[in-house]
Design a protein around this motif. Structure first.
Motif, mmCIF file in Angstrom:
data_model
loop_
_atom_site.group_PDB
_atom_site.id
_atom_site.type_symbol
_atom_site.label_atom_id
_atom_site.label_comp_id
_atom_site.label_asym_id
_atom_site.label_seq_id
_atom_site.Cartn_x
_atom_site.Cartn_y
_atom_site.Cartn_z
ATOM 1 N N TYR A 76 0.829 -1.210 0.000
ATOM 2 C CA TYR A 76 0.000 0.000 0.000
ATOM 3 C C TYR A 76 0.864 1.261 0.000
ATOM 4 N N LEU A 77 1.940 1.258 0.765
ATOM 5 C CA LEU A 77 2.825 2.423 0.792
ATOM 6 C C LEU A 77 3.468 2.657 -0.579
ATOM 7 N N LEU A 78 3.793 1.571 -1.264
ATOM 8 C CA LEU A 78 4.329 1.697 -2.614
ATOM 9 C C LEU A 78 3.310 2.364 -3.547
ATOM 10 N N ARG A 79 2.086 1.907 -3.481
ATOM 11 C CA ARG A 79 1.065 2.495 -4.349
ATOM 12 C C ARG A 79 0.846 3.961 -3.990
ATOM 13 N N SER A 80 0.901 4.265 -2.712
ATOM 14 C CA SER A 80 0.758 5.650 -2.286
ATOM 15 C C SER A 80 1.913 6.503 -2.816
ATOM 16 N N ALA A 81 3.133 5.988 -2.699
ATOM 17 C CA ALA A 81 4.305 6.722 -3.181
ATOM 18 C C ALA A 81 4.254 6.917 -4.693
ATOM 19 N N GLU A 82 3.801 5.905 -5.421
ATOM 20 C CA GLU A 82 3.686 6.023 -6.875
ATOM 21 C C GLU A 82 2.700 7.122 -7.265
ATOM 22 N N GLN A 83 1.608 7.214 -6.508
ATOM 23 C CA GLN A 83 0.631 8.265 -6.791
ATOM 24 C C GLN A 83 1.187 9.644 -6.448
ATOM 25 N N LEU A 84 1.969 9.736 -5.395
ATOM 26 C CA LEU A 84 2.608 11.011 -5.062
ATOM 27 C C LEU A 84 3.581 11.428 -6.163
ATOM 28 N N LEU A 85 4.312 10.465 -6.708
ATOM 29 C CA LEU A 85 5.212 10.758 -7.828
ATOM 30 C C LEU A 85 4.429 11.321 -9.008
ATOM 31 N N LEU A 86 3.318 10.677 -9.325
ATOM 32 C CA LEU A 86 2.505 11.140 -10.445
ATOM 33 C C LEU A 86 1.907 12.511 -10.166
ATOM 34 N N GLY A 87 1.683 12.810 -8.893
ATOM 35 C CA GLY A 87 1.154 14.111 -8.515
ATOM 36 C C GLY A 87 2.216 15.181 -8.386
ATOM 37 N N GLY A 88 3.478 14.818 -8.615
ATOM 38 C CA GLY A 88 4.563 15.803 -8.586
ATOM 39 C C GLY A 88 5.207 15.994 -7.236
ATOM 40 N N ASP A 89 4.867 15.172 -6.248
ATOM 41 C CA ASP A 89 5.446 15.315 -4.906
ATOM 42 C C ASP A 89 6.489 14.227 -4.684
ATOM 43 N N SER A 90 7.668 14.421 -5.289
ATOM 44 C CA SER A 90 8.720 13.406 -5.189
ATOM 45 C C SER A 90 9.262 13.294 -3.766
ATOM 46 N N ALA A 91 9.417 14.432 -3.088
ATOM 47 C CA ALA A 91 9.909 14.404 -1.709
ATOM 48 C C ALA A 91 8.910 13.688 -0.809
ATOM 49 N N GLY A 92 7.613 13.925 -1.052
ATOM 50 C CA GLY A 92 6.597 13.233 -0.271
ATOM 51 C C GLY A 92 6.612 11.737 -0.525
ATOM 52 N N ALA A 93 6.897 11.341 -1.769
ATOM 53 C CA ALA A 93 6.991 9.918 -2.098
ATOM 54 C C ALA A 93 8.132 9.268 -1.333
ATOM 55 N N ARG A 94 9.256 9.985 -1.242
ATOM 56 C CA ARG A 94 10.388 9.442 -0.474
ATOM 57 C C ARG A 94 10.019 9.282 0.995
ATOM 58 N N ARG A 95 9.368 10.285 1.571
ATOM 59 C CA ARG A 95 8.974 10.193 2.985
ATOM 60 C C ARG A 95 7.985 9.043 3.185
ATOM 61 N N ARG A 96 7.092 8.850 2.233
ATOM 62 C CA ARG A 96 6.083 7.803 2.369
ATOM 63 C C ARG A 96 6.739 6.427 2.448
ATOM 64 N N LEU A 97 7.798 6.215 1.679
ATOM 65 C CA LEU A 97 8.451 4.906 1.677
ATOM 66 C C LEU A 97 9.419 4.727 2.835
ATOM 67 N N SER A 98 9.696 5.777 3.564
ATOM 68 C CA SER A 98 10.687 5.678 4.651
ATOM 69 C C SER A 98 10.221 4.758 5.771
ATOM 70 N N THR A 99 8.910 4.531 5.864
ATOM 71 C CA THR A 99 8.383 3.659 6.920
ATOM 72 C C THR A 99 7.943 2.298 6.376
ATOM 73 N N ALA A 100 8.240 2.023 5.102
ATOM 74 C CA ALA A 100 7.814 0.754 4.507
ATOM 75 C C ALA A 100 8.688 -0.387 5.019
ATOM 76 N N PRO A 101 8.089 -1.437 5.557
ATOM 77 C CA PRO A 101 8.885 -2.597 5.973
ATOM 78 C C PRO A 101 9.588 -3.233 4.774
ATOM 79 N N LEU A 102 10.813 -3.652 4.967
ATOM 80 C CA LEU A 102 11.538 -4.316 3.885
ATOM 81 C C LEU A 102 10.886 -5.671 3.614
ATOM 82 N N PRO A 103 10.467 -5.931 2.388
ATOM 83 C CA PRO A 103 9.755 -7.181 2.109
ATOM 84 C C PRO A 103 10.708 -8.355 1.914
ATOM 85 N N ALA A 104 10.235 -9.527 2.293
ATOM 86 C CA ALA A 104 10.999 -10.743 2.031
ATOM 87 C C ALA A 104 10.765 -11.229 0.607
#
Length: 264
Positions: A76-104
Motif C-alpha cells: 500500500y505504501l508503494l502504491r501511495s508513493a507512486e501516486q505522489l510521484l505522479l502528482g509531482g510530490d517526489s519528496a513526499g513519495a520518499r517520505r512515504r516509503l521511509s516507513t515501509a517494511p523491507l519485504p521478504a
C-alpha cells in the motif's frame, strides 16, 4: 524538460504525464502484489487512481497502509508513493516509503527498489537512481524490466553518458509490446539527445545505437533553431532508411515542422 518543438510544448507536457502514468501503471504487477481484501476504502483508492486523482489516491492508500502490517503495508505504501510521484510530490513519495517494511518477497523488493530509483531520478539524483537499478541485477521480474531500463536510460543521459543511455533504451524496446510504448521510448531518446552536452560521444559498434548517436548534432541544433533542422532530418533519413527512428520519430518531427512552416 523541453518538448520536441516549442510550439508543441503542451502536447509534450501531456505526453510526459501519460508516459509516467503508463510506466507506473506497468509497475503494478498482480503477481508481485495483490491485496488480501478489497473493502470500501480500497475501492475508493483504486477508483481515484483510475480517475488520475493522484493525491487523493495517495492519501487513501496511506490510510490502507496504516490498517495493515508487513508486506501488505509495504504494498500500500508503494502504491501511495507512486501516486505522489505522479502528482509531482517526489519528496513526499520518499517520505512515504521511509516507513515501509523491507519485504521478504523478491518481486515486491524489486518493485520497491525501482520506485525508490524513480524517486531519486525525480529529485535530481541520477547517480543514486542508477546505482539502485544496477544493484537489483537479475532480481527484477519481467513486468518491471521496462520500467527499470527506463530509469537506467534516463539516469545515464543525465550523467552525460549518451552511448550507454541509448543502448539501455534500445534494449528496453525489446521488452515493449505496444506501438505507443515504442514511440514514447523514441521520444525519450530524442529528448535525451537534446539535453546531452557531450559533443562527440564514443560509438558503440551497434548500428541502431550509432544511428541514434548520429542524430545528436541535429537534436542539439533543434534547441536553438527548431525549425531549421528539416533538411538535416531528411538527409539523416536518406542515410538511415531502415533505422527504427526513420519512419516514426523523424517522420513525426518532419510533420511538426511542416505544420508550422507550410501555409495554405
Amino acid at each position: 524538460m523541453q518538448g520536441m518543438l516549442p510550439a508543441t510544448g503542451l502536447k509534450v507536457q501531456a505526453w510526459l504525464v501519460l508516459l509516467a502514468v503508463t510506466l507506473l501503471a506497468g509497475c503494478v504487477d498482480p503477481t508481485i502484489y495483490r491485496p488480501d481484501t478489497k473493502g470500501p476504502l480500497e475501492r475508493r483508492a483504486v477508483q481515484a487512481e483510475v480517475d488520475l486523482r493522484h493525491m487523493e489516491a495517495a492519501e487513501l492508500y496511506r490510510q490502507l497502509a496504516n490498517q495493515t502490517q508487513g508486506e501488505q503495508r509495504t504494498g500500500y505504501l508503494l502504491r501511495s508513493a507512486e501516486q505522489l510521484l505522479l502528482g509531482g510530490d517526489s519528496a513526499g513519495a520518499r517520505r512515504r516509503l521511509s516507513t515501509a517494511p523491507l519485504p521478504a518477497d523478491p518481486g515486491l523488493g524489486a518493485r520497491l527498489g525501482v520506485t525508490q530509483a524513480r524517486i531519486d531520478l525525480a529529485l535530481g539524483n541520477a547517480e543514486g537512481a542508477l546505482g539502485r537499478v544496477d544493484d537489483l541485477g537479475g532480481q527484477i521480474p519481467t513486468g518491471l524490466i521496462g520500467d527499470a531500463l527506463f530509469v537506467r536510460g534516463r539516469s545515464l543521459f543525465q550523467l552525460d553518458r549518451p552511448t550507454e543511455a541509448i543502448a539501455t533504451l534500445v534494449e528496453r524496446e525489446t521488452w515493449l509490446s505496444r506501438t505507443e510504448q515504442v514511440i514514447e521510448n523514441h521520444q525519450v531518446i530524442w529528448q535525451g539527445l537534446k539535453d546531452t552536452v557531450v559533443l562527440a560521444p564514443q560509438a558503440s559498434g551497434d548500428t541502431v545505437v550509432d544511428g541514434w548517436l548520429s542524430l545528436l548534432p541535429i537534436a542539439q541544433r533543434a534547441n536553438i533553431e527548431p525549425l531549421g533542422i528539416k533538411q538535416a532530418l531528411i538527409d539523416w533519413r536518406a542515410l538511415q532508411p531502415s533505422h527504427p527512428a526513420s519512419a516514426g520519430l523523424v517522420g513525426e518531427l518532419l510533420d511538426q515542422i511542416r505544420e508550422l512552416t507550410d501555409y495554405p
